[in-house]
Design a protein around this motif. Structure first.
Motif, PDB file in Angstrom:
ATOM      1  N   TRP A  57       0.891  -1.137   0.069  1.00 48.25           N
ATOM      2  CA  TRP A  57       0.148   0.138   0.045  1.00 48.25           C
ATOM      3  C   TRP A  57       0.924   1.255  -0.114  1.00 48.25           C
ATOM      4  O   TRP A  57       0.682   2.334  -0.807  1.00 48.25           O
ATOM      5  CB  TRP A  57      -1.137   0.080   1.315  1.00 48.25           C
ATOM      6  CG  TRP A  57      -1.616   1.333   1.527  1.00 48.25           C
ATOM      7  CD1 TRP A  57      -2.898   1.587   0.811  1.00 48.25           C
ATOM      8  CD2 TRP A  57      -1.250   2.239   2.043  1.00 48.25           C
ATOM      9  NE1 TRP A  57      -3.439   2.635   1.131  1.00 48.25           N
ATOM     10  CE2 TRP A  57      -2.420   3.205   1.981  1.00 48.25           C
ATOM     11  CE3 TRP A  57      -0.475   2.848   2.798  1.00 48.25           C
ATOM     12  CZ2 TRP A  57      -2.351   4.657   2.508  1.00 48.25           C
ATOM     13  CZ3 TRP A  57      -0.464   3.826   3.505  1.00 48.25           C
ATOM     14  CH2 TRP A  57      -1.351   4.782   3.287  1.00 48.25           C
ATOM     15  N   SER A  58       1.819   1.223   0.837  1.00 54.06           N
ATOM     16  CA  SER A  58       2.908   2.371   0.810  1.00 54.06           C
ATOM     17  C   SER A  58       3.569   2.680  -0.381  1.00 54.06           C
ATOM     18  O   SER A  58       3.488   3.818  -0.794  1.00 54.06           O
ATOM     19  CB  SER A  58       3.912   2.363   1.965  1.00 54.06           C
ATOM     20  OG  SER A  58       3.442   2.151   3.150  1.00 54.06           O
ATOM     21  N   GLN A  59       3.960   1.625  -1.126  1.00 58.04           N
ATOM     22  CA  GLN A  59       4.708   2.146  -2.358  1.00 58.04           C
ATOM     23  C   GLN A  59       3.530   2.397  -3.374  1.00 58.04           C
ATOM     24  O   GLN A  59       4.022   3.062  -4.068  1.00 58.04           O
ATOM     25  CB  GLN A  59       5.342   0.603  -2.645  1.00 58.04           C
ATOM     26  CG  GLN A  59       6.509   0.165  -2.002  1.00 58.04           C
ATOM     27  CD  GLN A  59       7.174  -0.704  -2.484  1.00 58.04           C
ATOM     28  OE1 GLN A  59       7.368  -1.082  -3.735  1.00 58.04           O
ATOM     29  NE2 GLN A  59       7.747  -1.765  -1.376  1.00 58.04           N
ATOM     30  N   ALA A  60       2.219   1.795  -3.371  1.00 60.44           N
ATOM     31  CA  ALA A  60       1.394   2.242  -4.428  1.00 60.44           C
ATOM     32  C   ALA A  60       1.000   3.806  -4.274  1.00 60.44           C
ATOM     33  O   ALA A  60       0.674   4.341  -5.136  1.00 60.44           O
ATOM     34  CB  ALA A  60       0.201   1.403  -4.415  1.00 60.44           C
ATOM     35  N   THR A  61       0.893   4.230  -2.875  1.00 63.21           N
ATOM     36  CA  THR A  61       0.533   5.487  -2.712  1.00 63.21           C
ATOM     37  C   THR A  61       1.669   6.517  -2.365  1.00 63.21           C
ATOM     38  O   THR A  61       1.166   7.747  -2.379  1.00 63.21           O
ATOM     39  CB  THR A  61      -0.520   5.429  -1.333  1.00 63.21           C
ATOM     40  OG1 THR A  61       0.363   5.129  -0.311  1.00 63.21           O
ATOM     41  CG2 THR A  61      -1.577   4.632  -1.472  1.00 63.21           C
ATOM     42  N   SER A  62       2.603   6.097  -2.173  1.00 64.79           N
ATOM     43  CA  SER A  62       3.978   6.895  -1.911  1.00 64.79           C
ATOM     44  C   SER A  62       3.564   7.928  -0.773  1.00 64.79           C
ATOM     45  O   SER A  62       3.917   9.018  -0.598  1.00 64.79           O
ATOM     46  CB  SER A  62       4.189   7.875  -3.202  1.00 64.79           C
ATOM     47  OG  SER A  62       4.678   7.000  -4.247  1.00 64.79           O
ATOM     48  N   LEU A  63       2.679   7.397   0.045  1.00 60.68           N
ATOM     49  CA  LEU A  63       2.192   8.267   1.435  1.00 60.68           C
ATOM     50  C   LEU A  63       3.362   8.038   2.759  1.00 60.68           C
ATOM     51  O   LEU A  63       3.316   8.767   3.528  1.00 60.68           O
ATOM     52  CB  LEU A  63       1.005   8.016   1.785  1.00 60.68           C
ATOM     53  CG  LEU A  63      -0.246   8.345   0.651  1.00 60.68           C
ATOM     54  CD1 LEU A  63      -1.497   7.898   1.198  1.00 60.68           C
ATOM     55  CD2 LEU A  63      -0.155   9.840   0.554  1.00 60.68           C
ATOM     56  N   GLY A  64       3.910   6.894   2.632  1.00 54.51           N
ATOM     57  CA  GLY A  64       4.752   6.700   3.917  1.00 54.51           C
ATOM     58  C   GLY A  64       5.797   5.387   3.790  1.00 54.51           C
ATOM     59  O   GLY A  64       5.886   4.673   2.726  1.00 54.51           O
ATOM     60  N   GLN A  65       6.355   4.987   5.021  1.00 48.98           N
ATOM     61  CA  GLN A  65       7.156   4.005   4.839  1.00 48.98           C
ATOM     62  C   GLN A  65       6.601   3.006   6.225  1.00 48.98           C
ATOM     63  O   GLN A  65       6.654   3.489   7.191  1.00 48.98           O
ATOM     64  CB  GLN A  65       8.761   4.296   4.924  1.00 48.98           C
ATOM     65  CG  GLN A  65       8.974   5.283   3.619  1.00 48.98           C
ATOM     66  CD  GLN A  65      10.440   5.550   3.575  1.00 48.98           C
ATOM     67  OE1 GLN A  65      11.255   4.822   4.426  1.00 48.98           O
ATOM     68  NE2 GLN A  65      10.759   6.989   3.177  1.00 48.98           N
ATOM     69  N   VAL A  66       6.961   1.719   5.772  1.00 51.24           N
ATOM     70  CA  VAL A  66       6.715   0.642   6.981  1.00 51.24           C
ATOM     71  C   VAL A  66       8.123  -0.011   7.252  1.00 51.24           C
ATOM     72  O   VAL A  66       8.765  -0.310   6.271  1.00 51.24           O
ATOM     73  CB  VAL A  66       5.640  -0.139   6.613  1.00 51.24           C
ATOM     74  CG1 VAL A  66       6.012  -1.165   5.572  1.00 51.24           C
ATOM     75  CG2 VAL A  66       5.371  -1.179   7.737  1.00 51.24           C
ATOM     76  N   VAL A  67       8.538  -0.213   8.349  1.00 46.76           N
ATOM     77  CA  VAL A  67       9.681  -0.994   8.889  1.00 46.76           C
ATOM     78  C   VAL A  67       9.479  -1.968   9.955  1.00 46.76           C
ATOM     79  O   VAL A  67       8.657  -1.574  10.898  1.00 46.76           O
ATOM     80  CB  VAL A  67      10.994  -0.134   9.126  1.00 46.76           C
ATOM     81  CG1 VAL A  67      11.478   0.664   7.766  1.00 46.76           C
ATOM     82  CG2 VAL A  67      10.658   0.893  10.241  1.00 46.76           C
ATOM     83  N   PRO A  68      10.329  -3.017  10.096  1.00 44.08           N
ATOM     84  CA  PRO A  68      10.199  -3.891  11.146  1.00 44.08           C
ATOM     85  C   PRO A  68      11.186  -3.592  12.467  1.00 44.08           C
ATOM     86  O   PRO A  68      12.397  -2.780  11.821  1.00 44.08           O
ATOM     87  CB  PRO A  68      10.607  -5.340  10.659  1.00 44.08           C
ATOM     88  CG  PRO A  68      11.665  -4.883   9.435  1.00 44.08           C
ATOM     89  CD  PRO A  68      10.985  -3.547   8.916  1.00 44.08           C
ATOM     90  N   ALA A  69      10.880  -3.543  13.663  1.00 44.89           N
ATOM     91  CA  ALA A  69      11.583  -3.322  14.656  1.00 44.89           C
ATOM     92  C   ALA A  69      12.538  -2.185  14.714  1.00 44.89           C
ATOM     93  O   ALA A  69      13.715  -2.506  14.840  1.00 44.89           O
ATOM     94  CB  ALA A  69      12.306  -4.788  15.067  1.00 44.89           C
ATOM     95  N   PRO A  70      12.020  -0.977  14.386  1.00 46.05           N
ATOM     96  CA  PRO A  70      12.859   0.045  14.155  1.00 46.05           C
ATOM     97  C   PRO A  70      13.596   0.591  15.615  1.00 46.05           C
ATOM     98  O   PRO A  70      14.857   1.175  15.558  1.00 46.05           O
ATOM     99  CB  PRO A  70      12.184   1.081  13.520  1.00 46.05           C
ATOM    100  CG  PRO A  70      10.998   0.727  14.051  1.00 46.05           C
ATOM    101  CD  PRO A  70      10.758  -0.650  14.337  1.00 46.05           C
ATOM    102  N   GLY A  71      13.089   0.577  16.591  1.00 44.35           N
ATOM    103  CA  GLY A  71      13.430   1.173  17.872  1.00 44.35           C
ATOM    104  C   GLY A  71      13.015   2.682  17.727  1.00 44.35           C
ATOM    105  O   GLY A  71      13.157   3.366  16.796  1.00 44.35           O
ATOM    106  N   ILE A  72      12.428   3.169  18.869  1.00 40.30           N
ATOM    107  CA  ILE A  72      12.317   4.465  19.227  1.00 40.30           C
ATOM    108  C   ILE A  72      12.851   5.013  20.456  1.00 40.30           C
ATOM    109  O   ILE A  72      12.364   4.485  21.490  1.00 40.30           O
ATOM    110  CB  ILE A  72      10.573   4.707  19.032  1.00 40.30           C
ATOM    111  CG1 ILE A  72       9.808   3.982  18.023  1.00 40.30           C
ATOM    112  CG2 ILE A  72      10.595   6.231  19.250  1.00 40.30           C
ATOM    113  CD1 ILE A  72       8.577   4.009  17.926  1.00 40.30           C
TER     114      ILE A  72
END
Length: 188
Positions: A57-72
């Motif tokens: 979905w993110s690639q199709a819409t270019s609205l954002g990015q998803v990542v696993p276990a990034p740490g905040i």
């Protein structure tokens, strides 16, 4: 007669540097240290099943990015490793520090429950409170054993449970326009 006071140890982000790189995940919430061992295979598979449709979905819409276990790294006393996050392209540059670490709340955080009451309490209580206080807009708690997804959304100043989804339900979100995913797809 004065009673002795016991001060609890308050862990900081700097303390995490002292721990060995041994496969355990260390997190700090309000100065309290939590750690978990490497997750169960089905936990990791569920994370991948969540990432796949979000990434498509993110690639199709270019609205954002998803990542696993990034740490905040929210601050010195709050340093966590959620299973999955999604951040809008608009907000992402504001959230990353020079070292490429998230230092603020992404729009969506997903935690996949690990076995054990302590792990469940951490994700369902402590992290819910932390993400709510830090401004996460939506929080999904995914239980691969029960095959359910609890969806929490920001209502004014805090995250509130708005839905509990099961196998026959569709997962969608107002922060992800036109995103839908069959809940069952996360658990197959």
């Amino acid at each position: 007669m004065n009673q002795p006071t016991t001060e609890r140890v308050r862990w900081t982000t700097a303390d995490l540097e002292l721990f060995p790189d041994n496969g355990n995940r260390y997190e700090i919430i309000d100065g309290e240290l939590f750690f978990t061992r490497a997750p169960h295979w089905n936990h990791q598979k569920t994370c991948a099943r969540i990432i796949a449709p979000l990434d498509t979905w993110s690639q199709a819409t270019s609205l954002g990015q998803v990542v696993p276990a990034p740490g905040i790294i929210f601050g010195d006393n709050d340093n966590v490793i959620p299973d999955v996050v999604w951040a809008s392209n608009e907000r992402l540059p504001l959230l990353l520090d020079e070292a490429g670490h998230l230092t603020g709340a992404p729009e969506l955080v997903v935690e996949v429950l690990s076995a054990g009451s302590e792990n469940e309490k951490r994700d369902s209580e402590f992290k819910l409170k932390l993400y709510s206080a830090r401004g996460v807009r939506e929080y999904w708690i995914v239980d691969w054993r029960k095959q359910q997804v609890e969806v929490y959304r920001r209502e004014q100043v805090s995250l509130k449970l708005v839905a509990t989804l099961f196998n026959g339900d569709e997962l969608s979100s107002p922060i992800l326009p036109d995103f839908t995913c069959a809940s069952a797809q996360l658990f197959t």
